[in-house]
Scaffold this motif. Structure first.
Motif, PDB file in Angstrom:
ATOM      1  N   PHE A   1     -10.922  13.759   9.936  1.00 26.96           N
ATOM      2  CA  PHE A   1     -12.317  14.178   9.754  1.00 26.96           C
ATOM      3  C   PHE A   1     -12.368  15.600   9.167  1.00 26.96           C
ATOM      4  CE2 PHE A   1     -12.931  10.866  12.952  1.00 26.96           C
ATOM      5  CZ  PHE A   1     -14.083  10.228  12.494  1.00 26.96           C
TER       6      PHE A   1
ATOM      7  N   ASP B   1     -13.006  17.370  14.653  1.00 29.57           N
ATOM      8  CA  ASP B   1     -12.924  16.304  15.673  1.00 29.57           C
ATOM      9  C   ASP B   1     -11.883  16.679  16.734  1.00 29.57           C
ATOM     10  OD1 ASP B   1     -13.761  13.742  16.645  1.00 29.57           O
ATOM     11  OD2 ASP B   1     -11.902  12.851  15.908  1.00 29.57           O
TER      12      ASP B   1
ATOM     13  N   ASN C   1     -18.344  17.988   4.197  1.00 33.23           N
ATOM     14  CA  ASN C   1     -18.481  17.395   5.528  1.00 33.23           C
ATOM     15  C   ASN C   1     -19.491  16.248   5.434  1.00 33.23           C
ATOM     16  OD1 ASN C   1     -18.727  16.710   8.158  1.00 33.23           O
ATOM     17  ND2 ASN C   1     -19.250  18.753   8.911  1.00 33.23           N
TER      18      ASN C   1
ATOM     19  N   CYS D   1     -12.623  18.874   6.965  1.00 35.16           N
ATOM     20  CA  CYS D   1     -13.518  19.085   5.831  1.00 35.16           C
ATOM     21  C   CYS D   1     -13.793  20.579   5.695  1.00 35.16           C
ATOM     22  CB  CYS D   1     -14.821  18.322   6.041  1.00 35.16           C
ATOM     23  SG  CYS D   1     -15.637  18.758   7.591  1.00 35.16           S
TER      24      CYS D   1
END
Lengths: 321, 321
Positions: B214, B193, B141, B216
């Motif tokens: 996004f 997200d 992340n 992760c």
């Protein structure tokens, strides 16, 4: 090239309920049309375009534009048509703006049209002109020959920044155009903005004409002159007579040119180049700092103005009398 | 909210020929996703999304994102899935950029979600977490707890311009978050997200999760904490415990929270608010003059940071242990 107006899902659902289209299944803002907000929606009846008319389109002109699309579409011209509400209206309101649902046309515009695309275009344009003969409404051309000098006056003082001598050259051409502009040509409803991005093809076949928001009542051959400028010059601005011949002969297959139109074509083509030169010059000098949209270079159209000034007969465009 | 990369029709036709999708019938640039260029295309097989990855997405991360969508989709999570080329590739190249064809999902995102939307979201998030348990790839992340202080350092000197005292308040919160951040929570693949614009509904039913760029590897409960921030505050920034309870109980129907997750939730929620505060602050201070995109106000997330600091137990969010 942007979505200007956001529409909430609840507002959209309420809006669509006025049509016989079932529920909305998806909605995407699309980067098409610089004047209006467009969404590509899918309802239970298929894909449609939702257009919200922003301030650059005059509300009083909308019945003309929507009525024209409906008229042409009913006569077999491949163009979008407004969908009526349950009560028969073409125009509604959404998010505080006039709004319409328009049928979706398949096809893609050609960034590099070939001569056979130009022939298809010519036939479609003549078909559109013929089909609009019994269209009952009129709209003056607000970007016609009489509008050019006042439009130029707004940019004349800064024109030299774009190109030295530009103001003088434009003024000279305007003198000539105004003095010689023909008043006796066949008049009808013209598209007036039939650039390649407004013409869809599926393979080699033309599948649609779109974006009638400059349409107006003017000389039919002036519409042809706009297309000559928009379709028949290469990226290096060389004139491609093969494409012009294809366009003009495609057109005259459906609607032959009159002698007066044949004679007037070089002047009409110079005028059409001038019209786009002037609106581009106007926009070029008024780009907001940091704008994401790059204005189009007005000089490309000065080159075209000069080219048409050197043409003495429409046969130089490949058109036989 | 813009088309960044134009694709020529010839390039698109060549690109699509590598897939078993038939010919392209239409293509529209869509105003969706601020990081990438997206086209909604229709081929003879139906609608698809064509995504061109722009520079804000790291090319080396694409196999993770595309592989994740394929993995989740195969396990019944309603999300787009990349379409393989004839040779089995998920990623190709178009107009000089990495590009993929992704399946099209029907549905619309809810600008004003109701509690039943939050319950659906909770169930879908937990289903996604469960389905990713056997996903073989990982991605750190890059916007996780260890990234916040360096990110803040880029804005600290100007933070006071946005709100007096902001720098001190953020520094104090970061001290607390870093000192207490839990390291022992269940870890897996998170969306990271999942704001309302990334969740589609058809009527009351969730129809899709989108935009995995996004995604992760991080604590699963941190994903829940992001959703608490994104879905459970009203426009006036009041916390809506009815929505939070719906979200959390929807989630725990599918995947019950561990005791450690229950205990950590307030801190995770403060951290999630901090993550969006910091990226918004960063963007806010770097808006180009004249930009068409309005940056989002970072202060909204400061309000959330403060709210979560006042929470002593996840039961204050409506979650029963």
């Amino acid at each position: 090239m942007a979505v200007y107006t956001e529409v909430s899902d609840d507002d959209l659902a309420r809006f669509i309920a006025d049509f016989d289209l079932g529920a909305v299944l998806s909605s995407k803002g699309i980067a098409e049309g610089v004047e209006n907000t467009n969404y590509l929606i899918r309802t239970e009846r298929g894909p449609f375009i939702l257009t919200l008319y922003e301030k650059r389109v005059e509300r009083r002109d909308l019945p003309f534009f929507l009525g024209l699309m409906q008229h042409l579409s009913a006569r077999g011209v491949p163009c979008p048509t407004p969908v009526e509400t349950r009560s028969g209206a073409l125009l509604s309101e959404l998010a505080g703006r006039p709004a319409a649902i328009i049928t979706f046309l398949e096809g893609m515009w050609r960034r590099r049209p070939e001569p056979y695309h130009c022939a298809e275009l010519g036939r479609a344009l003549a078909t559109m002109h013929a089909a609009s003969a019994d269209f009952g409404m009129t709209r003056p051309n607000t970007l016609g020959v009489n509008a050019w000098r006042p439009l130029f006056a707004e940019s004349a003082n800064s024109a030299g920044e774009v190109l030295p001598g530009l103001a003088e050259e434009v003024a000279h051409s305007l003198d000539r155009l105004e003095a010689n502009w023909p008043e006796d040509l066949p008049v009808g409803t013209i598209h007036a903005d039939l650039f390649p991005d407004n013409v869809f093809f599926l393979g080699r076949k033309l599948s649609g004409l779109i974006d009638f928001y400059f349409a107006c009542t003017d000389a039919l051959a002036y519409d042809v002159a706009i297309c000559l400028n928009a379709w028949c010059f290469e990226p290096d601005l060389a004139f491609n007579i093969t494409k012009a011949r294809a366009l003009l002969s495609g057109y005259s297959e459906i609607r032959p040119f009159t002698d007066a139109e044949f004679d007037a074509l070089p002047l009409l083509a110079e005028g059409a180049a001038m019209r786009f030169l002037l609106t581009r010059l106007h926009d070029w000098l008024r780009v907001p700092a940091g704008a994401l949209v790059t204005p189009k270079d007005p000089a490309e159209y000065l080159r075209r103005v000069r080219f048409h000034q050197g043409i003495t007969s429409a046969s130089d465009y490949g058109l036989d009398r």
